[in-house]
Design a protein around this motif. Structure first.
Motif: not given
Length: 291
Positions: A138-141, A164-167, A199-202, A207-211
């Protein structure tokens, strides 16, 4: 599914995705011509436009419509999308050229694939080791640092990541609003809940970015293997061409020296791209096969 989507805006997004999956399912069921018809109903306003052009090229290849299939790939492989993860387009273009015995064009297409995607592949392999956790992804993105540009562009086009980013942005806006509402106990409790939700949304985005990163790395690795296989096919095809013709065919002169007056600027045409014409190109070529 569309009726259950709720708002009209959400219904439009679901409808586009449903139509795309219907075309995919039709092709998978072996109804090639019907899938071509379904893919052709999309317009350039679709959020899945690049994906549609790429996927539609496969059934077109199956019915030997190389003019539109290569025309679609002319858009997919244009400078507009060159830094996106569209390596499959180079593999498909090379496969079509093989069916037309265009071995020199195959070489040039594969050379471009390796030039663009070998560095991306190496970068993604290194990122897998360096960005081990969901939080790191997430931090890299979010910062745009630590992850290659091709994957970054692809992730930004992903509908799930976009939502997810909009949320996340809505949650942060709520948190900023709470900061201006004083320091009461209830406000503090709400602020804590919102912080936990952020924090949970990040973590979920990470997680989705990693997958997504794992899946695209696997696909790119497979594409590189296919590209190496096609390099062997070029040699095999040229060998068969030489044997069938009992020698190499005469080489045609294709490079012509051009001179113009000093008061003119010479601008050689090398396949210009106009953004409003993307998706409408037709690639006309003749087969070089002996039979």
């Amino acid at each position: 599914a569309v009726d259950a989507a709720g708002r009209d805006k959400d219904k439009a997004a679901v409808r586009e995705l449903a139509r795309l999956n219907l075309a995919r399912s039709t092709y998978s069921a072996g109804q090639v011509e019907k899938s071509i018809e379904q893919y052709s109903q999309f317009t350039s306003s679709s959020p899945h436009w690049v994906t549609i052009l790429l996927e539609a090229s496969w059934p077109l290849l199956r019915v030997n419509d190389t003019t539109v299939s290569l025309g679609n790939l002319h858009t997919v492989l244009s400078p507009f999308y060159q830094e996106d993860l569209v390596g499959e387009g180079y593999i498909l273009r090379t496969t079509i050229l093989y069916s037309l015995c265009k071995y020199e064009e195959m070489r040039r297409t594969l050379a471009k694939f390796f030039e663009i995607y070998d560095p991306v592949l190496r970068s993604m392999q290194a990122e897998t080791k360096q960005l081990g956790s969901d939080g790191s992804f997430y931090e890299a993105f979010a910062s745009g640092n630590g992850v290659n540009r091709s994957f970054l562009n692809f992730a930004k086009r992903d509908e799930g990541i976009t939502k997810e980013t909009k949320v996340l942005e809505l949650l942060r806006r709520e948190r900023r609003d709470l900061a201006g509402m004083g320091r009461g106990e209830q406000t503090a409790r709400l602020a804590k809940l919102v912080d936990e939700a952020i924090t949970a949304q990040e973590r979920e985005i990470g997680r989705d970015l990693r997958k997504l990163h794992e899946r695209k790395l696997k696909e790119l690795t497979a594409q590189r293997e296919q590209a190496n296989y096609l390099k062997v096919e070029i040699v095999t095809g040229e060998k068969e061409l030489i044997e069938s013709q009992k020698g190499l065919p005469p080489k045609r002169v294709v490079d012509v020296e051009t001179t113009v007056g000093e008061n003119y600027h010479f601008w050689p045409y090398s396949g210009e791209y106009w953004e409003d014409e993307l998706g409408t190109y037709v690639y006309t070529t003749e087969s070089s096969c002996v039979n």
